[in-house]
Design a protein around this motif. Structure first.
Motif, mmCIF file in Angstrom:
data_model
loop_
_atom_site.group_PDB
_atom_site.id
_atom_site.type_symbol
_atom_site.label_atom_id
_atom_site.label_comp_id
_atom_site.label_asym_id
_atom_site.label_seq_id
_atom_site.Cartn_x
_atom_site.Cartn_y
_atom_site.Cartn_z
ATOM 1 N N LEU A 155 0.854 -1.191 0.000
ATOM 2 C CA LEU A 155 0.000 0.000 0.000
ATOM 3 C C LEU A 155 0.885 1.235 0.000
ATOM 4 C CD1 LEU A 155 -2.545 -1.120 2.737
ATOM 5 C CD2 LEU A 155 -2.916 -1.111 0.268
ATOM 6 N N THR A 156 0.633 2.149 -0.918
ATOM 7 C CA THR A 156 1.474 3.344 -0.990
ATOM 8 C C THR A 156 1.222 4.270 0.192
ATOM 9 O OG1 THR A 156 -0.157 4.381 -2.431
ATOM 10 C CG2 THR A 156 1.723 3.314 -3.488
ATOM 11 N N SER A 157 0.095 4.075 0.895
ATOM 12 C CA SER A 157 -0.218 4.933 2.036
ATOM 13 C C SER A 157 0.202 4.304 3.368
ATOM 14 C CB SER A 157 -1.726 5.222 2.062
ATOM 15 O OG SER A 157 -2.431 4.000 2.168
ATOM 16 N N ALA A 158 0.887 3.139 3.314
ATOM 17 C CA ALA A 158 1.262 2.441 4.550
ATOM 18 C C ALA A 158 2.209 3.282 5.392
ATOM 19 C CB ALA A 158 1.911 1.105 4.210
ATOM 20 N N LYS A 159 2.001 3.247 6.719
ATOM 21 C CA LYS A 159 2.862 3.990 7.635
ATOM 22 C C LYS A 159 4.056 3.150 8.074
ATOM 23 C CE LYS A 159 -0.750 7.040 9.221
ATOM 24 N NZ LYS A 159 -1.798 7.268 10.193
ATOM 25 N N GLU A 160 3.961 1.830 7.881
ATOM 26 C CA GLU A 160 5.062 0.929 8.221
ATOM 27 C C GLU A 160 5.659 0.371 6.944
ATOM 28 O OE1 GLU A 160 3.592 -2.101 10.770
ATOM 29 O OE2 GLU A 160 3.069 -0.718 12.377
ATOM 30 N N PHE A 161 6.837 -0.230 7.054
ATOM 31 C CA PHE A 161 7.458 -0.859 5.895
ATOM 32 C C PHE A 161 6.615 -2.044 5.427
ATOM 33 C CE2 PHE A 161 11.327 0.875 8.045
ATOM 34 C CZ PHE A 161 11.659 1.774 7.048
ATOM 35 N N SER A 162 6.433 -2.161 4.127
ATOM 36 C CA SER A 162 5.751 -3.321 3.564
ATOM 37 C C SER A 162 6.816 -4.337 3.176
ATOM 38 C CB SER A 162 4.943 -2.915 2.327
ATOM 39 O OG SER A 162 3.874 -2.082 2.693
ATOM 40 N N ARG A 163 6.770 -5.511 3.820
ATOM 41 C CA ARG A 163 7.775 -6.555 3.583
ATOM 42 C C ARG A 163 7.061 -7.838 3.171
ATOM 43 N NH1 ARG A 163 10.565 -4.482 9.019
ATOM 44 N NH2 ARG A 163 8.522 -4.949 9.817
ATOM 45 N N MET A 164 7.463 -8.405 2.039
ATOM 46 C CA MET A 164 6.839 -9.654 1.595
ATOM 47 C C MET A 164 7.423 -10.836 2.363
ATOM 48 S SD MET A 164 6.303 -11.187 -2.232
ATOM 49 C CE MET A 164 8.025 -11.139 -2.698
ATOM 50 N N LEU A 165 8.739 -10.990 2.323
ATOM 51 C CA LEU A 165 9.417 -12.065 3.046
ATOM 52 C C LEU A 165 10.284 -11.428 4.122
ATOM 53 C CD1 LEU A 165 10.560 -14.181 -0.026
ATOM 54 C CD2 LEU A 165 8.788 -14.817 1.604
ATOM 55 N N TYR A 166 9.895 -11.603 5.362
ATOM 56 C CA TYR A 166 10.605 -10.996 6.487
ATOM 57 C C TYR A 166 11.234 -12.136 7.284
ATOM 58 C CZ TYR A 166 11.238 -7.863 10.557
ATOM 59 O OH TYR A 166 11.757 -7.109 11.589
ATOM 60 N N VAL B 100 10.145 -1.553 -4.804
ATOM 61 C CA VAL B 100 10.482 -0.156 -4.537
ATOM 62 C C VAL B 100 10.397 0.089 -3.051
ATOM 63 C CG1 VAL B 100 9.663 0.675 -6.779
ATOM 64 C CG2 VAL B 100 8.094 0.647 -4.851
ATOM 65 N N ASP B 101 10.896 1.212 -2.621
ATOM 66 C CA ASP B 101 10.875 1.561 -1.209
ATOM 67 C C ASP B 101 9.451 1.425 -0.679
ATOM 68 O OD1 ASP B 101 10.802 2.875 1.247
ATOM 69 O OD2 ASP B 101 12.476 4.162 0.687
ATOM 70 N N GLY B 102 9.294 0.631 0.359
ATOM 71 C CA GLY B 102 7.963 0.364 0.905
ATOM 72 C C GLY B 102 7.297 1.554 1.565
ATOM 73 N N THR B 103 8.010 2.668 1.721
ATOM 74 C CA THR B 103 7.388 3.829 2.347
ATOM 75 C C THR B 103 7.067 4.928 1.334
ATOM 76 O OG1 THR B 103 9.543 4.819 2.792
ATOM 77 C CG2 THR B 103 8.604 3.446 4.521
ATOM 78 N N ARG B 104 7.473 4.724 0.082
ATOM 79 C CA ARG B 104 7.245 5.772 -0.911
ATOM 80 C C ARG B 104 5.809 5.803 -1.388
ATOM 81 N NH1 ARG B 104 11.376 5.046 -5.581
ATOM 82 N NH2 ARG B 104 10.008 6.596 -6.494
ATOM 83 N N ARG B 105 5.353 6.952 -1.717
ATOM 84 C CA ARG B 105 4.001 7.085 -2.275
ATOM 85 C C ARG B 105 4.084 6.978 -3.787
ATOM 86 N NH1 ARG B 105 0.597 8.485 1.654
ATOM 87 N NH2 ARG B 105 1.525 9.320 3.520
ATOM 88 N N GLY B 106 3.003 6.593 -4.398
ATOM 89 C CA GLY B 106 2.961 6.447 -5.857
ATOM 90 C C GLY B 106 3.326 7.747 -6.552
ATOM 91 N N VAL B 107 3.996 7.634 -7.662
ATOM 92 C CA VAL B 107 4.452 8.838 -8.376
ATOM 93 C C VAL B 107 3.480 9.152 -9.492
ATOM 94 C CG1 VAL B 107 6.363 9.863 -9.641
ATOM 95 C CG2 VAL B 107 6.813 8.149 -7.891
#
Length: 196
Positions: free
Chosen positions: A138-149, A189-196
């Protein structure tokens, strides 16, 4: 008298014991050393493939036996050799928590869509082979989005595609490690970035 437990619970145990013996063997003849020297990682993975696809392997089939989440929860390396995922898409909510050794083999076009957290305290690695792993961050996520942690233990991926738009495909921390062989990473891409 007391019945002695079998030396190896199944062929997967035997395989990993053999690999460990090969690794730990210090006192070997020059001839043996030359033989072992020529065993490439590809040959070792090939031996593992043969083992996983042998007729004696006890397998959990997704989705016929159970869902992917149920299969991970039910998997025990002493009882099963691996989880086989039929081709198709499998999505889940939240994160699949993996606290033990698991082995997943996908048929062609097996797509696993969701988050994983590997926190395995065991000594042997978990493996995922021939799967497409997806996470749509989610581009609006406040935490890092990680698929495999991976925070503990080792995860080995082979012949996988990791696709994670707006998220991190793999994130290792603490004592966790990940090894990739023949894999493709795309859309990360960086999990904290918003869509461009």
């Amino acid at each position: 008298g007391k019945k002695e437990a079998p030396k190896h619970e199944n062929k997967l145990d035997a395989f990993f014991s053999k690999v460990k013996e090969m690794r730990d063997s210090d006192e070997e003849s020059e001839e043996e050393h030359k033989e072992k020297q020529h065993q490439s990682p590809k040959q070792v993975m090939s031996a593992l493939d043969d083992l996983l696809t042998s007729k004696e392997a006890q397998v959990i089939h997704v989705p016929f036996d159970m869902t992917i989440e149920q299969a991970v929860a039910a998997f025990n390396h002493k009882e099963y050799s691996y989880i086989r995922v039929k081709n198709g898409g499998y999505t889940w909510e939240g994160t699949i928590e993996v606290t033990k050794e698991i082995h997943i083999v996908g048929e062609d076009n097996a797509k696993l869509v969701g988050r994983w957290h590997f926190n395995d305290q065991g000594v042997r690695p978990s493996t995922i082979k021939n799967c497409q792993l997806f996470l749509y961050g989610l581009t609006s996520a406040k935490e890092f989005s990680r698929m495999l942690y991976v925070t503990s233990g080792e995860l080995r991926l082979s012949d996988c595609a990791l696709l994670s738009p707006n998220a991190y495909a793999i994130w290792t921390a603490n004592k966790g490690s990940a090894t990739l062989a023949g894999c493709i990473l795309a859309g990360n891409v960086d999990g904290t970035r918003r869509g461009v």
